[in-house]
Design a protein around this motif. Structure first.
Motif, PDB file in Angstrom:
ATOM      1  N   ILE A 461      84.893 -37.383 -39.773  1.00  0.00           N
ATOM      2  CA  ILE A 461      85.145 -36.067 -39.196  1.00  0.00           C
ATOM      3  C   ILE A 461      83.832 -35.369 -38.846  1.00  0.00           C
ATOM      4  N   ASP A 462      83.722 -34.988 -37.598  1.00  0.00           N
ATOM      5  CA  ASP A 462      82.552 -34.251 -37.112  1.00  0.00           C
ATOM      6  C   ASP A 462      82.808 -32.748 -37.141  1.00  0.00           C
ATOM      7  N   THR A 463      83.980 -32.330 -36.672  1.00  0.00           N
ATOM      8  CA  THR A 463      84.310 -30.906 -36.548  1.00  0.00           C
ATOM      9  C   THR A 463      85.815 -30.726 -36.726  1.00  0.00           C
ATOM     10  N   VAL A 464      86.195 -29.628 -37.344  1.00  0.00           N
ATOM     11  CA  VAL A 464      87.602 -29.235 -37.429  1.00  0.00           C
ATOM     12  C   VAL A 464      87.745 -27.863 -36.797  1.00  0.00           C
ATOM     13  N   ILE A 465      88.665 -27.738 -35.870  1.00  0.00           N
ATOM     14  CA  ILE A 465      88.994 -26.444 -35.281  1.00  0.00           C
ATOM     15  C   ILE A 465      90.367 -26.057 -35.810  1.00  0.00           C
ATOM     16  N   LEU A 466      90.421 -24.957 -36.523  1.00  0.00           N
ATOM     17  CA  LEU A 466      91.657 -24.492 -37.145  1.00  0.00           C
ATOM     18  C   LEU A 466      92.031 -23.144 -36.557  1.00  0.00           C
ATOM     19  N   ARG A 467      93.185 -23.112 -35.887  1.00  0.00           N
ATOM     20  CA  ARG A 467      93.652 -21.887 -35.241  1.00  0.00           C
ATOM     21  C   ARG A 467      92.562 -21.282 -34.341  1.00  0.00           C
ATOM     22  N   GLY A 468      91.821 -22.183 -33.672  1.00  0.00           N
ATOM     23  CA  GLY A 468      90.805 -21.752 -32.718  1.00  0.00           C
ATOM     24  C   GLY A 468      89.434 -21.508 -33.297  1.00  0.00           C
ATOM     25  N   ARG A 469      89.308 -21.522 -34.610  1.00  0.00           N
ATOM     26  CA  ARG A 469      88.010 -21.267 -35.240  1.00  0.00           C
ATOM     27  C   ARG A 469      87.310 -22.591 -35.533  1.00  0.00           C
ATOM     28  N   VAL A 470      86.047 -22.685 -35.135  1.00  0.00           N
ATOM     29  CA  VAL A 470      85.291 -23.930 -35.235  1.00  0.00           C
ATOM     30  C   VAL A 470      84.628 -24.045 -36.608  1.00  0.00           C
ATOM     31  N   HIS A 471      84.811 -25.213 -37.238  1.00  0.00           N
ATOM     32  CA  HIS A 471      84.129 -25.544 -38.486  1.00  0.00           C
ATOM     33  C   HIS A 471      83.402 -26.866 -38.260  1.00  0.00           C
ATOM     34  N   ASP A 472      82.087 -26.780 -38.027  1.00  0.00           N
ATOM     35  CA  ASP A 472      81.326 -27.997 -37.771  1.00  0.00           C
ATOM     36  C   ASP A 472      81.049 -28.730 -39.079  1.00  0.00           C
ATOM     37  N   ARG A 473      80.317 -29.839 -38.995  1.00  0.00           N
ATOM     38  CA  ARG A 473      80.105 -30.664 -40.179  1.00  0.00           C
ATOM     39  C   ARG A 473      79.402 -29.877 -41.286  1.00  0.00           C
ATOM     40  N   ALA A 474      78.466 -29.041 -40.895  1.00  0.00           N
ATOM     41  CA  ALA A 474      77.755 -28.244 -41.898  1.00  0.00           C
ATOM     42  C   ALA A 474      78.713 -27.293 -42.610  1.00  0.00           C
ATOM     43  N   ALA A 475      79.634 -26.695 -41.855  1.00  0.00           N
ATOM     44  CA  ALA A 475      80.604 -25.776 -42.461  1.00  0.00           C
ATOM     45  C   ALA A 475      81.571 -26.526 -43.370  1.00  0.00           C
ATOM     46  N   LEU A 476      81.987 -27.709 -42.956  1.00  0.00           N
ATOM     47  CA  LEU A 476      82.886 -28.507 -43.783  1.00  0.00           C
ATOM     48  C   LEU A 476      82.193 -28.926 -45.078  1.00  0.00           C
ATOM     49  N   ASP A 477      80.934 -29.319 -44.960  1.00  0.00           N
ATOM     50  CA  ASP A 477      80.172 -29.680 -46.165  1.00  0.00           C
ATOM     51  C   ASP A 477      80.010 -28.482 -47.090  1.00  0.00           C
ATOM     52  N   ALA A 478      79.871 -27.301 -46.521  1.00  0.00           N
ATOM     53  CA  ALA A 478      79.751 -26.093 -47.341  1.00  0.00           C
ATOM     54  C   ALA A 478      81.056 -25.819 -48.096  1.00  0.00           C
ATOM     55  N   MET A 479      82.195 -26.078 -47.451  1.00  0.00           N
ATOM     56  CA  MET A 479      83.485 -25.939 -48.147  1.00  0.00           C
ATOM     57  C   MET A 479      83.548 -26.848 -49.363  1.00  0.00           C
ATOM     58  N   LEU A 480      83.136 -28.087 -49.165  1.00  0.00           N
ATOM     59  CA  LEU A 480      83.170 -29.053 -50.254  1.00  0.00           C
ATOM     60  C   LEU A 480      82.207 -28.653 -51.363  1.00  0.00           C
ATOM     61  N   ALA A 481      81.030 -28.172 -50.980  1.00  0.00           N
ATOM     62  CA  ALA A 481      80.047 -27.754 -51.982  1.00  0.00           C
ATOM     63  C   ALA A 481      80.567 -26.567 -52.790  1.00  0.00           C
ATOM     64  N   GLU A 482      81.223 -25.642 -52.128  1.00  0.00           N
ATOM     65  CA  GLU A 482      81.779 -24.482 -52.831  1.00  0.00           C
ATOM     66  C   GLU A 482      82.877 -24.911 -53.802  1.00  0.00           C
ATOM     67  N   ALA A 483      83.713 -25.873 -53.374  1.00  0.00           N
ATOM     68  CA  ALA A 483      84.769 -26.372 -54.258  1.00  0.00           C
ATOM     69  C   ALA A 483      84.165 -27.043 -55.493  1.00  0.00           C
ATOM     70  N   ARG A 484      83.121 -27.844 -55.295  1.00  0.00           N
ATOM     71  CA  ARG A 484      82.461 -28.503 -56.430  1.00  0.00           C
ATOM     72  C   ARG A 484      81.859 -27.473 -57.387  1.00  0.00           C
ATOM     73  N   ALA A 485      81.274 -26.440 -56.821  1.00  0.00           N
ATOM     74  CA  ALA A 485      80.645 -25.414 -57.655  1.00  0.00           C
ATOM     75  C   ALA A 485      81.678 -24.686 -58.506  1.00  0.00           C
ATOM     76  N   LYS A 486      82.839 -24.381 -57.923  1.00  0.00           N
ATOM     77  CA  LYS A 486      83.895 -23.729 -58.693  1.00  0.00           C
ATOM     78  C   LYS A 486      84.336 -24.603 -59.857  1.00  0.00           C
TER      79      LYS A 486
END
Length: 496
Positions: A461-486
Motif C-alpha cells: 500500500i502506497d496511499t489510502v484515500i478515505l472519503r476523499g482525504r489522502v493518507h500517504d505512506r508517511a501518514a499510514l506509518d504514523a497511524m501504526l506508530a501511534e497504535a503501537r505507542a498506545k
C-alpha cells in the motif's frame, strides 16, 4: 492608404465587417481558453484495476472532490480539463477500490472500550475503508462510533453494524436482545429499527430454532438484511427459505452438501446426537454433486457466504503454530490479548486424535470455497477479527484471508472481488462503491504492485484515500506508530 482615402460608399460595409469580426472574437475567446474544472485531488498516470472485468487500464487520471470521484479517464484528457490543489503522481501504481472487511467484532466488556476503539485506524492503515461489525458485547458503543465516523468527529473506516444480536434466553454471548417468544422477537426487531442498524445478526446458542426462522422471516418483511449462525436443528435450506441474507463461516455452508442433512438435523433436535456427532456425520456424508446442487440454489436465491476461513485455520492450528512472538501483537492491547486465552486453553485440552481431526477438517472445509464460486455464490471477504478470536488480527487479517482464498483455488481477481465488490453488493451499495468511476465514493487504495497477478500486492500500500482525504505512506506509518505507542503505554500500566 489612410481612412480618409477610402470611398465613403465603402465605409459602412467595412465597419459592419469589423464589428462582426470583433463579436466573433469575443464569442470564441472563452471557448479557446476555457477554465479547467476544479477538484480537490488529481491522481495522474495511474493504472486502474477494473475489478469487475479483471483487467487493468493504464495511464489514467482520477479526480476527487469532497468525498466523491468526479472524473476518470485518459491522463492527458483529464489533466487538460481538470485542476486540483493536490496532485498525486501514480506512475507505476495500481489503483483499486477501498477494501471491505465484512466480518469483524468489538467486545470484551466495558473495560476494553478504549482498546477496541484503538483498532479502528489499523483498518485504514491496511487499505480497509469499510468494515461490517457482526456484533459483540459493546453494541451501543459501536453504534456511537458509526455515527461519529459518519459525522467526521472520529477517525476510522466506514462502519456498518448489526448493533446487538438477537439470541435466546440466557445466551452464552453477551450484548444481546434476548428472545423467548415471537413477541420478544418483534420487540427486538423494533428496537433494532429504532437504532437504525445496518443489518440484523441472529445467533443460535440458546435461540429456539423456530424462533430463529421467525426472526429471519420478520427481518426480511421489515426490509432488513439478516445474517447469522444457523441452528443445528435446522437445515440451511430452511434458513434460506425464511430469508437469510448471508451465512457467516464456511463450515455452515458444508451442511447442505450432505444428503443426510435433514435427518441429522432431526436427530439433533430430538436429542439423539450431540453437536460433535452431528458435525462428524455432516462431514463424512458430504457429497460433491449434492453440494453443487445446493450451492446453485444459493446463487439463485442471492445468498452470500462470508467464509472467515483464516480465522478458523488459526484456531485449528493453535497446537502447532507459535504466535507468542507475532510482530502484530504490538498493536493489540493487553486486555484484548487476554481474551485470546479462552480459545488457547480449549485447544490445549484437545487429544492427539482431536487435533488431527481438526487439522483434517479445516482442509475439507476449505475445499468448499471454490465450489461455491463455481456455483456463482457471492463470497464476501471477512476476518472474524476482534476479541476472543486468538491471533486473528484487525487490519492485516483481511490480507491473510485473501491469501488463503487464492491458496484454496480462487483467482486473484475473484479474491479481490470478494474484498471490494461483494460487500457493497450485499448492502445494495454498488452504485457508490466497488469501482473507480465517477459518482463513486472516493475510497481508493494505491498499490505498488498488481493484485490481479499476485494477491499479495494488496499489502503493498502506497496511499489510502478515505472519503476523499489522502493518507500517504508517511501518514499510514504514523497511524501504526501511534497504535503501537498506545499499546506500549497500556502494557506498561499492566506491568505495574
Amino acid at each position: 492608404m489612410q481612412a480618409n482615402d477610402i470611398p465613403r460608399a465603402m465605409l459602412k460595409p467595412l465597419r459592419r465587417a469589423l464589428a462582426a469580426l470583433s463579436a466573433l472574437t469575443v464569442l470564441t475567446a472563452p471557448a479557446l481558453a476555457a477554465p479547467r474544472q476544479q477538484g480537490d485531488v488529481l491522481i495522474r498516470h495511474a493504472t486502474i484495476v477494473d475489478v469487475e472485468k479483471a483487467r487493468t487500464v493504464p495511464d489514467q487520471a482520477i479526480v476527487t472532490r469532497g468525498g466523491a470521484i468526479v472524473a476518470v479517464g485518459p491522463d492527458k484528457a483529464i489533466a487538460r480539463d481538470w485542476a486540483a490543489p493536490r496532485t498525486l503522481e501514480a506512475a507505476h501504481r495500481f489503483v483499486i477500490p477501498g477494501l471491505w472487511d465484512m466480518h469483524v467484532h468489538f467486545g470484551g466488556g466495558p473495560d476494553l472500550i478504549a482498546e477496541n476503539k484503538a483498532l479502528l485506524p489499523l483498518y485504514v492503515a491496511h487499505g480497509i475503508t469499510t468494515i461490517r461489525d457482526c456484533a459483540g458485547d459493546l453494541p451501543y458503543d459501536v453504534l456511537a462510533w458509526r455515527d461519529e465516523i459518519a459525522r467526521g468527529s472520529l477517525f476510522g473506516p466506514n462502519l456498518l453494524t448489526s448493533g446487538p444480536k438477537i439470541e435466546g434466553l440466557k445466551p452464552i454471548w453477551k450484548g444481546t436482545l434476548e428472545a423467548g417468544s415471537k413477541a420478544d422477537v418483534d420487540a427486538a426487531l423494533a428496537r433494532l429499527q429504532g437504532l437504525k442498524v445496518d443489518f440484523v445478526k441472529i445467533t443460535d446458542s440458546t435461540l429456539d430454532p423456530q424462533l430463529f426462522l421467525y426472526a429471519v422471516a420478520r427481518a426480511k418483511a421489515l426490509g432488513l438484511r439478516s445474517s447469522g449462525h444457523i441452528p443445528m436443528a435446522l437445515t440451511v435450506r430452511q434458513a434460506v427459505d425464511a430469508g437469510l441474507s448471508s451465512i457467516e463461516h464456511l463450515d455452515y455452508a458444508r451442511h447442505p452438501g450432505s444428503p443426510d442433512e435433514a435427518a441429522i438435523a432431526a436427530d439433533f433436535a430430538a436429542g439423539r446426537i450431540n453437536r460433535a456427532e452431528a458435525n462428524r456425520r455432516l462431514a463424512t456424508s458430504f457429497d460433491h454433486a449434492t453440494a453443487m446442487a445446493a450451492y446453485r440454489r444459493f446463487a439463485a436465491d442471492g445468498l452470500a457466504v462470508t467464509p472467515t476461513l483464516n480465522g478458523s485455520r488459526i484456531i485449528a492450528h493453535l497446537d502447532d503454530e507459535d504466535h507468542s512472538h507475532d510482530a502484530y501483537l504490538a498493536y493489540i492491547g493487553p486486555k484484548l490479548r487476554k481474551t485470546y486465552d479462552w480459545r488457547i486453553e480449549r485447544a490445549a485440552k484437545a487429544t492427539p486424535a482431536e487435533i488431527a481431526a481438526r487439522h483434517a477438517d479445516i482442509e475439507r472445509v476449505g475445499a468448499i470455497l471454490p465450489m461455491l464460486v463455481e456455483a456463482g455464490v457471492p463470497i464476501m471477504a471477512g476476518t472474524d477479527a476482534g476479541f476472543l478470536n486468538s491471533f486473528n488480527y484487525p487490519g492485516i487479517g483481511l490480507h491473510d484471508e485473501l491469501d488463503l482464498f487464492v491458496a484454496k483455488g480462487l483467482t486473484p481477481a475473484q479474491a479481490l472481488t470478494a474484498a471490494t465488490r461483494a460487500g457493497p453488493a450485499w448492502f445494495g451499495k454498488l452504485d457508490r462503491y466497488g469501482a473507480i468511476a465517477p459518482g463513486k465514493v472516493a475510497d481508493i487504495v494505491l498499490l505498488t504492485a498488481n493484485p490481479l497477478t499476485d494477491i499479495h500486492a494488496t499489502r503493498a500500500i502506497d496511499t489510502v484515500i478515505l472519503r476523499g482525504r489522502v493518507h500517504d505512506r508517511a501518514a499510514l506509518d504514523a497511524m501504526l506508530a501511534e497504535a503501537r505507542a498506545k499499546v506500549a503505554a497500556w502494557n506498561a500500566e499492566t506491568a505495574q
